[in-house]
Design a protein around this motif. Structure first.
Motif, PDB file in Angstrom:
ATOM      1  N   ASN A   1       1.047  -7.565  -2.794  1.00 51.48           N
ATOM      2  CA  ASN A   1       0.865  -7.076  -1.417  1.00 51.48           C
ATOM      3  C   ASN A   1       0.982  -8.223  -0.427  1.00 51.48           C
ATOM      4  O   ASN A   1       0.177  -8.355   0.495  1.00 51.48           O
TER       5      ASN A   1
ATOM      6  N   ALA B   1       0.762  -4.933  -9.038  1.00 57.26           N
ATOM      7  CA  ALA B   1       0.988  -4.577  -7.634  1.00 57.26           C
ATOM      8  C   ALA B   1       0.786  -5.808  -6.762  1.00 57.26           C
ATOM      9  O   ALA B   1      -0.304  -6.392  -6.747  1.00 57.26           O
TER      10      ALA B   1
ATOM     11  N   ASP C   1       0.816  -1.209   0.000  1.00 54.33           N
ATOM     12  CA  ASP C   1       0.000   0.000   0.000  1.00 54.33           C
ATOM     13  C   ASP C   1       0.855   1.267   0.000  1.00 54.33           C
ATOM     14  O   ASP C   1       0.411   2.321  -0.442  1.00 54.33           O
TER      15      ASP C   1
ATOM     16  N   ALA D   1       1.051   2.537  -3.395  1.00 59.86           N
ATOM     17  CA  ALA D   1      -0.243   2.656  -4.075  1.00 59.86           C
ATOM     18  C   ALA D   1      -0.335   3.925  -4.914  1.00 59.86           C
ATOM     19  O   ALA D   1      -0.835   3.905  -6.048  1.00 59.86           O
ATOM     20  N   GLU D   2       0.141   5.034  -4.367  1.00 56.88           N
ATOM     21  CA  GLU D   2       0.086   6.290  -5.120  1.00 56.88           C
ATOM     22  C   GLU D   2       1.005   6.250  -6.333  1.00 56.88           C
ATOM     23  O   GLU D   2       0.680   6.793  -7.397  1.00 56.88           O
TER      24      GLU D   2
ATOM     25  N   LYS E   1      -0.718   4.285  -8.962  1.00 58.11           N
ATOM     26  CA  LYS E   1      -1.781   5.099  -9.562  1.00 58.11           C
ATOM     27  C   LYS E   1      -1.222   6.053 -10.612  1.00 58.11           C
ATOM     28  O   LYS E   1      -1.776   6.175 -11.720  1.00 58.11           O
TER      29      LYS E   1
END
Length: 265
Positions: free
Chosen positions: A92, A90, A72, A75-76, A79
């Motif tokens: 995790n 991605a 996480d 995550a940006e 994006k």
């Protein structure tokens, strides 16, 4: 003509780099995170990121057909990379089983499924094989406090707790291991003192552990691990990167736990 497998891969996390090299796909990697140190050949690849910060223009210039991110925290970044038109995978993984599943996933992505299965079999045998068969011979499992960060105090993520148990120890904060976010695993000094760990193992996310600072924390002289000089450091690259390097971390845990006087195999 449709390409079957990616040929230009950027890895924004070190474990993906190590896994792909082990699968024989080092040539396909065109960019890596600055934390990628293993294998040595990875250090020759262009550096495009830290962990949460990414040089997006440099990534664009490399023209990757796949970018691999982790957790996480990225995550940006994922994006933004998708917004720029890149294909992003991605992962995790938070447990040992999920680490093994990630190896298999990457093996399928690059067309090296059989090699991935062999890597997973090796990890399973090393971590879950011999030690689990000897549990009944142990007289005592030492209580272990694993410190992922020092300010605030953060206990270990799930795969670390699982490695500790597989190596013969007892994680003193088992109730926190399923909390994937580090802020949710913050613990108090008072609670660590109350749980009286026999061994303290620290791995400060890429920073060198200050053993003296740990020893001098108020009230910690009461902890058995401090009294008996059982404080150890294991490289974060071997315990906090959820990939093949966990084998090295596991072996370090074994050596530490086997030194404990009441531990028998």
């Amino acid at each position: 003509m449709i390409k079957k497998h990616p040929r230009r891969i950027v890895c924004l996390s070190a474990e993906a780099v190590e896994i792909l090299f082990a699968l024989g796909c080092g040539q396909q990697i065109v960019g890596v995170t600055g934390f990628a140190m293993e294998p040595p050949a990875a250090r020759l690849k262009p550096r495009v990121s830290g962990f949460s910060n990414v040089n997006y223009d440099k990534v664009d210039q490399l023209k990757p057909d796949l970018i691999i991110t982790f957790s996480d925290v990225q995550a940006e970044a994922a994006k933004e990379l998708i917004r720029r038109g890149h294909t992003v995978l991605a992962t995790n993984q938070r447990s040992l089983n999920e680490v093994l599943e990630t190896v298999l996933l990457l093996g399928r992505v690059v067309g090296r499924e059989v090699k991935a299965q062999k890597l997973v079999a090796k990890m399973q045998e090393t971590i879950f094989g011999k030690m689990l068969n000897k549990r009944s011979a142990r007289s005592k499992r030492p209580k272990i406090y694993f410190e992922e960060w020092n300010d605030p105090l953060i206990s270990g993520i799930r795969w670390v707790g699982e490695l500790i148990e597989a190596a013969g120890g007892e994680d003193i904060f088992p109730e926190l291991r399923n909390r994937s976010r580090a802020p949710d695993r913050v613990v108090t000094s008072e609670e660590i003192i109350r749980r009286r760990p026999d061994i303290i193992i620290a791995s400060w996310c890429g920073n060198k552990v200050n053993m003296d600072a740990i020893r001098q924390r108020p009230g910690w002289h009461e902890i058995p691990a401090i009294r008996n000089g059982r404080i150890y450091e294991i490289s974060s690259a071997h315990l906090l990167q959820p990939g093949l390097s966990l084998l090295k971390g596991f072996q370090s845990l074994q050596k530490i736990i086997r030194k404990y006087p009441a531990f028998k195999v």
